[in-house]
Design a protein around this motif. Structure first.
Motif, short mmCIF file in Angstrom:
data_model
loop_
_atom_site.label_atom_id
_atom_site.label_comp_id
_atom_site.label_asym_id
_atom_site.label_seq_id
_atom_site.Cartn_x
_atom_site.Cartn_y
_atom_site.Cartn_z
N PHE A 87 0.83 -1.20 0.00
CA PHE A 87 0.00 0.00 0.00
C PHE A 87 0.88 1.26 0.00
O PHE A 87 0.89 2.00 -0.98
CB PHE A 87 -0.92 0.01 1.23
CG PHE A 87 -2.02 -1.00 1.21
CD1 PHE A 87 -3.34 -0.60 1.29
CD2 PHE A 87 -1.76 -2.36 1.15
CE1 PHE A 87 -4.38 -1.52 1.29
CE2 PHE A 87 -2.77 -3.30 1.15
CZ PHE A 87 -4.09 -2.89 1.21
N GLY A 88 1.57 1.49 1.13
CA GLY A 88 2.31 2.73 1.30
C GLY A 88 3.44 2.95 0.32
O GLY A 88 3.55 4.01 -0.31
N ALA A 89 4.32 1.95 0.17
CA ALA A 89 5.48 2.11 -0.70
C ALA A 89 5.06 2.24 -2.16
O ALA A 89 5.67 2.99 -2.93
CB ALA A 89 6.44 0.93 -0.53
N VAL A 90 4.02 1.53 -2.55
CA VAL A 90 3.51 1.61 -3.92
C VAL A 90 2.96 3.02 -4.18
O VAL A 90 3.22 3.63 -5.23
CB VAL A 90 2.42 0.55 -4.16
CG1 VAL A 90 1.75 0.76 -5.50
CG2 VAL A 90 3.01 -0.85 -4.08
N THR B 299 -5.03 4.56 12.79
CA THR B 299 -4.07 4.95 13.84
C THR B 299 -2.65 4.71 13.36
O THR B 299 -1.77 5.55 13.54
CB THR B 299 -4.35 4.18 15.14
OG1 THR B 299 -5.69 4.43 15.56
CG2 THR B 299 -3.40 4.63 16.24
N ILE B 300 -2.42 3.54 12.75
CA ILE B 300 -1.11 3.26 12.14
C ILE B 300 -1.15 3.83 10.73
O ILE B 300 -1.35 3.11 9.76
CB ILE B 300 -0.82 1.75 12.10
CG1 ILE B 300 -0.98 1.13 13.48
CG2 ILE B 300 0.60 1.49 11.59
CD1 ILE B 300 -0.91 -0.37 13.48
N ALA B 301 -0.96 5.10 10.62
CA ALA B 301 -1.03 5.76 9.32
C ALA B 301 0.32 5.69 8.62
O ALA B 301 0.53 4.93 7.68
CB ALA B 301 -1.50 7.20 9.49
N CYS B 302 1.27 6.48 9.12
CA CYS B 302 2.55 6.66 8.41
C CYS B 302 3.38 5.38 8.33
O CYS B 302 4.19 5.24 7.43
CB CYS B 302 3.36 7.76 9.09
SG CYS B 302 2.48 9.33 9.18
N MET C 182 9.83 4.59 2.24
CA MET C 182 8.65 4.06 2.90
C MET C 182 8.96 2.76 3.64
O MET C 182 8.48 2.54 4.76
CB MET C 182 7.54 3.82 1.86
CG MET C 182 6.25 3.27 2.46
SD MET C 182 5.51 4.35 3.69
CE MET C 182 5.00 3.16 4.92
N LEU C 183 9.78 1.90 3.05
CA LEU C 183 10.14 0.66 3.73
C LEU C 183 10.95 0.94 4.98
O LEU C 183 10.81 0.26 6.00
CB LEU C 183 10.91 -0.26 2.78
CG LEU C 183 10.13 -0.77 1.56
CD1 LEU C 183 10.98 -1.76 0.77
CD2 LEU C 183 8.80 -1.42 1.97
N MET C 184 11.82 1.96 4.91
CA MET C 184 12.59 2.37 6.08
C MET C 184 11.64 2.85 7.19
O MET C 184 11.84 2.57 8.37
CB MET C 184 13.56 3.48 5.71
CG MET C 184 14.40 3.99 6.85
SD MET C 184 15.91 3.09 7.13
CE MET C 184 16.90 3.53 5.73
N GLU C 185 10.61 3.55 6.79
CA GLU C 185 9.64 4.03 7.78
C GLU C 185 8.85 2.88 8.40
O GLU C 185 8.55 2.89 9.60
CB GLU C 185 8.68 5.03 7.13
CG GLU C 185 7.71 5.62 8.12
CD GLU C 185 6.86 6.72 7.54
OE1 GLU C 185 6.13 7.36 8.31
OE2 GLU C 185 6.92 6.94 6.32
#
Length: 562
Positions: free
Chosen positions: A95-98, A298-301, A334-337
């Motif tokens: 989701f996020g990294a894409v 809640t777990i957004a970023c 994003m993966l680092m985050e």
């Protein structure tokens, strides 16, 4: 279960995702390392500034991380460590990294313009106007929440008794101020002198060590209310200065601190190997909050965040020197985050029930810093020093996000009112100083509510923004005949999550007013924001879906963008 097992699973999953899925995406979308980027084509010395990939990575990672990957998992841990871990890893990879990757890719291929421009070009002008209002309101929420977090980190006195100084917080405040000054010095060096990369790195590390040392020696004590005002004055200045003076060098400087913090935390986990004292799963309903949808907002970023799309397309895309750098800068950041979010989960799970509070750790940042300090005392590092440094890193995350989001908010506000033939009133509204003042004045009022009250609305709005960004990019990919199937599941899953969460947020705020509690300007603003964001988000989503599934393919400007 122990900390080493969890961190190894996370590192392997995220590492393989970059090597396999990330590279597959780059191949499918046709990354062209020989194509000239907007940073060169439209170089203006203010926003479009070609930068070394390390500097852009530092800006991207520092800006997107903020306080989110620490605050989110720690708050969501009430549902148990297993659902939190699964969402961070699955959400981060698919989701996020894409989203971060496709947002930066689409922006670079469209003159370095924002998601708003892409919406206008491929979805329509009305969709863009609604998106810009949505984006501006959301940015105000981010500024308010993160400014309150930073002010709490800087607060030099205990909340209950102002006679009790908090040296760690005061040291963090001093160091952060010194970093701002050092960032300007570094910015001049990077701009005026074409030094080799290793020399720039050495200078950055030397300034970092100097700032930390001075901060530890000369703590600066001020109450949180004073820091609130200082932070807003600082971000007002940061919002209107050229990126090379403050934004780029500050993020470059902080990136070393942030990466060092993550490495130190990983080392601490391997050395200490903390026992996971948190239950794998607690309940679907905790304190009146259902795991669906609140775990996911809640777990957004740490998993997926719409704010990342604004950074990827709003600032970072204007600094990319080569398309080959897009994958590591966007997908890699994003993966680092996500890894940082996993570390935050291990940190909170290492405490026994009630133990963190008993040790004086109240906020998520304090819980995180206290846990990492506990881990690293095993190798002889004093607890107080580590606690201070981790708090410094957390505040650095949040401040760099504030730099970026304030600039994005200002640009969104200006773009909303800009016309080809502006009258005097439009010129006034789009003035850098006026647009910045209006934005920050509203954020300052909202910040008085406190980040914990704002966070549910921030999370819901943030995830809805990711839906809009993914939709816009899916329509763009459709237009240029590239695969967009990898965006469809994230779009529809996050639609279900965000609309459910926003409706629940609105009802919760209304119930506060009905019961006679919580009636204040901040909560009234929250309710207005929630209703506007829900309406605007639903409207843009509807228009985007209609465009995505229309049988007629809009192929205008196809040759320009392929």
């Amino acid at each position: 279960m122990n900390g080493i097992t969890i961190i190894v699973i996370a590192i392997l999953a995220l590492g393989l995702a970059y090597l396999l899925y990330g590279r597959w995406l780059a191949k499918e979308w046709g990354i062209d390392k020989d194509k000239k980027t907007p940073a060169y084509l439209y170089e203006d010395g203010v926003d479009y500034v070609p930068a070394d990939p390390n500097i852009v990575f530092g800006h991207q990672f520092s800006s997107i991380a903020g306080a989110g990957p620490i605050n989110g998992p720690i708050q969501a841990a009430m549902f148990g460590w297993l659902p939190v871990l699964l969402w961070i890893i699955i959400g981060g990879i698919f989701f996020g990294a894409v989203q971060d990757f496709v947002s930066m890719y689409a922006s670079v291929r469209n003159k370095g313009k924002s998601i708003g421009y892409i919406i206008e070009k491929y979805i329509g002008k009305l969709g863009k106007k609604m998106f810009l209002i949505f984006c501006w309101l959301f940015c105000i929420l981010v500024i308010a929440a993160f400014a309150d977090i930073v002010a709490a980190t800087f607060n030099g006195f205990g909340n209950a008794n102002k006679d009790e100084p908090i040296r760690a917080n005061a040291s963090v405040a001093t160091t952060s101020i010194i970093f701002i000054i050092e960032a300007i010095i570094l910015g001049v060096i990077l701009k005026k002198y074409r030094l080799k990369k290793w020399i720039n790195t050495s200078i950055a590390i030397a300034l970092l060590i100097l700032g930390i040392s001075l901060g530890l020696l000369f703590p600066f004590f001020l109450p949180g209310s004073s820091w609130h005002l200082f932070i807003f004055i600082y971000i007002a200045v940061a919002t209107i200065t050229p990126v090379w003076i403050l934004l780029q060098p500050r993020d470059y400087l902080n990136s070393y601190l942030l990466v060092a913090m993550i490495l130190a935390a990983v080392v601490g986990i391997f050395v200490f190997n903390p026992t996971i004292n948190l239950e794998a799963f607690t309940s679907f309903n905790i304190n009146g909050l259902n795991m669906f949808p609140f775990l996911f907002v809640t777990i957004a970023c740490g998993a997926v965040s719409g704010f990342h799309a604004l950074v990827s397309s709003g600032t970072s895309s204007k600094q990319v020197k080569n398309e080959a750098h897009i994958l590591p800068i966007s997908y890699g950041s994003m993966l680092m985050e996500s890894l940082l979010a996993v570390i935050a989960l291990i940190a909170v799970a290492s405490f026994l029930p009630g133990e963190a509070t008993a040790q004086g750790y109240i906020t998520p940042a304090q819980i995180f810093a206290g846990a990492i300090a506990n881990f690293l005392t095993q190798i002889g590092i004093p607890h107080d020093i580590i606690f201070t440094l981790i708090n410094l890193a957390v505040s650095a995350f949040a401040l760099t996000s504030l730099d970026s989001v304030s600039r994005i908010a200002r640009l969104s506000f200006q773009e909303l009112f800009s016309t080809e033939k502006p009258n005097w009133f439009v010129k006034l509204l789009t003035n850098n100083y006026v647009s910045t003042f209006i934005t920050l004045a509203m954020a300052y009022t909202l910040a008085k509510v406190g980040y914990s009250a704002i966070w549910p609305l921030f999370g819901s709005s943030n995830q809805l923004l990711s839906v809009i960004a993914l939709l816009a990019c899916a329509v763009y990919l459709k237009n240029i005949k590239k695969k967009n199937v990898m965006l469809l599941a994230p779009i529809f899953i996050m639609m279900l999550v965000t609309f459910t969460a926003l409706v629940q947020n609105i009802f919760n705020l209304i119930n506060l007013f009905i019961s006679g509690t919580g009636i204040n300007l901040g909560n009234i603003l929250q309710l207005i924001f929630a209703i506007l964001i829900l309406g605007l988000g639903a409207s843009v989503t509807y228009v985007g879906l209609k465009k995505l599934y229309t049988k007629e393919e809009n192929l205008h400007n196809h040759n320009i963008n392929v």
